[in-house]
Design an enzyme around this catalytic site. Structure first.
Site, mmCIF file in Angstrom:
data_model
loop_
_atom_site.group_PDB
_atom_site.id
_atom_site.type_symbol
_atom_site.label_atom_id
_atom_site.label_comp_id
_atom_site.label_asym_id
_atom_site.label_seq_id
_atom_site.Cartn_x
_atom_site.Cartn_y
_atom_site.Cartn_z
ATOM 1 N N TRP A 61 0.879 -1.168 0.000
ATOM 2 C CA TRP A 61 0.000 0.000 0.000
ATOM 3 C C TRP A 61 0.917 1.219 0.000
ATOM 4 O O TRP A 61 1.534 1.545 1.006
ATOM 5 C CB TRP A 61 -0.934 -0.011 1.212
ATOM 6 C CG TRP A 61 -2.025 1.016 1.073
ATOM 7 C CD1 TRP A 61 -2.574 1.466 -0.098
ATOM 8 C CD2 TRP A 61 -2.687 1.733 2.113
ATOM 9 N NE1 TRP A 61 -3.542 2.412 0.154
ATOM 10 C CE2 TRP A 61 -3.637 2.592 1.502
ATOM 11 C CE3 TRP A 61 -2.580 1.728 3.502
ATOM 12 C CZ2 TRP A 61 -4.459 3.442 2.218
ATOM 13 C CZ3 TRP A 61 -3.405 2.573 4.225
ATOM 14 C CH2 TRP A 61 -4.341 3.415 3.592
ATOM 15 N N TYR A 125 3.701 4.747 7.115
ATOM 16 C CA TYR A 125 4.137 3.954 5.958
ATOM 17 C C TYR A 125 5.541 3.391 6.202
ATOM 18 O O TYR A 125 5.779 2.186 6.077
ATOM 19 C CB TYR A 125 4.111 4.841 4.711
ATOM 20 C CG TYR A 125 4.757 4.246 3.475
ATOM 21 C CD1 TYR A 125 4.121 3.262 2.730
ATOM 22 C CD2 TYR A 125 6.013 4.687 3.045
ATOM 23 C CE1 TYR A 125 4.722 2.726 1.586
ATOM 24 C CE2 TYR A 125 6.613 4.166 1.911
ATOM 25 C CZ TYR A 125 5.967 3.187 1.187
ATOM 26 O OH TYR A 125 6.561 2.658 0.064
HETATM 27 N N1 LIG Z 1 7.027 4.299 -6.028
HETATM 28 C C1 LIG Z 1 8.050 4.658 -5.277
HETATM 29 O O1 LIG Z 1 8.614 5.740 -5.443
HETATM 30 C C2 LIG Z 1 8.585 3.725 -4.217
HETATM 31 C C3 LIG Z 1 9.623 4.184 -3.405
HETATM 32 C C4 LIG Z 1 10.176 3.331 -2.471
HETATM 33 C C5 LIG Z 1 9.719 2.028 -2.357
HETATM 34 N N2 LIG Z 1 8.682 1.613 -3.125
HETATM 35 C C6 LIG Z 1 8.230 0.235 -2.961
HETATM 36 O O2 LIG Z 1 8.307 -0.416 -4.206
HETATM 37 C C7 LIG Z 1 7.341 -1.457 -4.258
HETATM 38 C C8 LIG Z 1 6.550 -1.348 -5.554
HETATM 39 O O3 LIG Z 1 5.827 -0.129 -5.504
HETATM 40 P P1 LIG Z 1 5.291 0.586 -6.819
HETATM 41 O O4 LIG Z 1 6.030 1.844 -6.968
HETATM 42 O O5 LIG Z 1 5.243 -0.387 -7.939
HETATM 43 O O6 LIG Z 1 3.830 0.973 -6.292
HETATM 44 P P2 LIG Z 1 2.410 0.819 -6.996
HETATM 45 O O7 LIG Z 1 2.492 1.248 -8.404
HETATM 46 O O8 LIG Z 1 1.471 1.494 -6.060
HETATM 47 O O9 LIG Z 1 2.166 -0.743 -6.977
HETATM 48 C C9 LIG Z 1 1.799 -1.446 -5.824
HETATM 49 C C10 LIG Z 1 0.797 -2.495 -6.237
HETATM 50 O O10 LIG Z 1 0.444 -3.254 -5.056
HETATM 51 C C11 LIG Z 1 -0.941 -3.518 -5.139
HETATM 52 N N3 LIG Z 1 -1.489 -3.795 -3.810
HETATM 53 C C12 LIG Z 1 -1.881 -2.926 -2.845
HETATM 54 N N4 LIG Z 1 -2.332 -3.593 -1.767
HETATM 55 C C13 LIG Z 1 -2.240 -4.915 -2.059
HETATM 56 C C14 LIG Z 1 -2.550 -6.109 -1.363
HETATM 57 N N5 LIG Z 1 -3.086 -6.089 -0.121
HETATM 58 N N6 LIG Z 1 -2.321 -7.302 -1.957
HETATM 59 C C15 LIG Z 1 -1.816 -7.349 -3.212
HETATM 60 N N7 LIG Z 1 -1.511 -6.256 -3.936
HETATM 61 C C16 LIG Z 1 -1.695 -5.048 -3.364
HETATM 62 C C17 LIG Z 1 -1.554 -2.285 -5.764
HETATM 63 O O11 LIG Z 1 -2.801 -2.608 -6.341
HETATM 64 P P3 LIG Z 1 -4.052 -1.588 -6.238
HETATM 65 O O12 LIG Z 1 -3.521 -0.262 -6.718
HETATM 66 O O13 LIG Z 1 -5.074 -2.215 -7.116
HETATM 67 O O14 LIG Z 1 -4.422 -1.562 -4.789
HETATM 68 C C18 LIG Z 1 -0.496 -1.918 -6.805
HETATM 69 O O15 LIG Z 1 -0.768 -2.511 -8.059
HETATM 70 C C19 LIG Z 1 6.510 -1.317 -2.975
HETATM 71 O O16 LIG Z 1 7.009 -2.216 -2.012
HETATM 72 C C20 LIG Z 1 6.805 0.093 -2.520
HETATM 73 O O17 LIG Z 1 6.660 0.236 -1.117
HETATM 74 C C21 LIG Z 1 8.105 2.432 -4.066
#
Ligand SMILES: NC(=O)c1ccc[n+]([C@@H]2O[C@H](COP(=O)([O-])OP(=O)(O)OC[C@H]3O[C@@H](n4cnc5c(N)ncnc54)[C@H](OP(=O)(O)O)[C@@H]3O)[C@@H](O)[C@H]2O)c1
Length: 281
Positions: A61, A125
């Protein structure tokens, strides 16, 4: 490799499914609807059914302000989710890779954060992402934690992924000048995740595109320059004027102490990733 990927419809998940499929892996891709990582029974069922060699958790999330106002959900998804995956991975003998965040740090350091730095999250978070790291590693020793930050790429819903599209529409964009991170191209991160899966060396890795890092403002200026757009749409602001519910670390730039040691070269500079992202259209 036989790889099960969660969060397959997110920014990183999509890039990873694309890369692993193109590399000839057998990929079991689960979006949120197909598998809720907060549900231990479903996680156990799906992982036991496919018996993958590697589970890569891209689900989280990621709504930092949402987590601040709904800590119960943040805990379920971001702390218990990785633990559920770790337990099931251990049961079938799979390596688990779970993605964490630069927001586990408080941002008070002036340089880059390494694995030697003590995490001290300042948001809900960050707190539960850190708890997810710890719970996963405790439940399954064969876990790789990948901390990353400031990700951009195709399908991303966040600021960095959309600044060029907004500018093309002539939208005014508030670009924060006083919060710094290490921008990371999602497609390059996906390549590194697969390399780490093949390497199979548990530990905590800091995986970011190379370079000195950027603020939202400096990233936006470079993105608009590469896209041939005027920076006039940018309104430069201080982060604290935006009234966001969750505090963020002012400096969350990352460096890895492990990658060199295990023979991994640096990822390409973020400006290079950004140019490839913009040229994809
Ligand atoms: N984006 C950044 O800048 C950033 C920075 C640091 C770390 N991260 C980490 O990188 C990883 C990937 O993030 P991202 O950037 O790809 O984010 P994202 O685009 O928000 O993707 C996260 C995905 O997880 C899904 N999700 C949410 N709750 C869930 C659940 N209970 N069970 C299964 N799926 C669930 C979401 O689906 P829905 O949208 O349909 O809920 C979404 O498709 C995460 O661990 C995040 O914390 C991201």
């Amino acid at each position: 490799m036989k790889i099960l990927i969660t969060g397959a419809n997110g920014l990183v998940g999509r890039a990873l499914v694309e890369h692993c499929s193109a590399s000839g892996d057998e990929v079991f891709a689960y979006d949120h609807q197909a598998l809720d990582i907060a549900d231990p029974r479903s996680v156990d069922l799906e992982i036991t059914a496919h018996r993958p060699e590697v589970v890569i958790n891209c689900a989280a999330w990621t709504d930092v302000d949402g987590c601040e106002t709904n800590p119960e959900k943040a805990e379920q998804v971001n702390a218990l989710g990785p633990e559920n995956l770790a337990r099931a991975s251990r049961k079938v003998g799979a390596l688990l890779i779970t993605i964490s965040t630069d927001y586990v740090f408080d941002g008070k350091k002036s340089g880059f954060y390494t694995q030697d730095d003590q995490p001290r999250p300042i948001s809900v978070y960050g707190r539960y992402k850190l708890e997810g790291e710890v719970r996963a590693r405790e439940a399954h020793p064969r876990t790789i934690v990948v901390r990353t930050g400031y990700i951009f790429g195709p399908g991303g819903k966040n600021f960095l992924s959309n600044v060029v599209a907004w500018a093309r529409r002539g939208q005014k964009i508030k670009a924060i000048r006083d919060y710094w991170g290490t921008p990371t191209y999602g497609c390059d991160l996906a390549v590194r995740l697969r390399e780490l899966a093949a390497l199979d060396l548990p530990g905590i890795y800091h995986v970011v595109s190379s370079g000195e890092g950027a603020s939202f403002e400096t990233f936006s200026v470079e993105a608009l320059r590469l896209a041939g757009l005027s920076p006039e749409v940018l309104e430069v602001v201080d982060g604290d004027t935006l009234g966001r519910p969750a505090p963020r670390p002012r400096n969350s730039r990352l460096k890895c102490l492990l990658s060199d040691a295990v023979g991994l070269s640096s990822l390409p500079p973020w400006q290079d990733g950004l140019a490839r992202f913009i040229n994809r259209g």
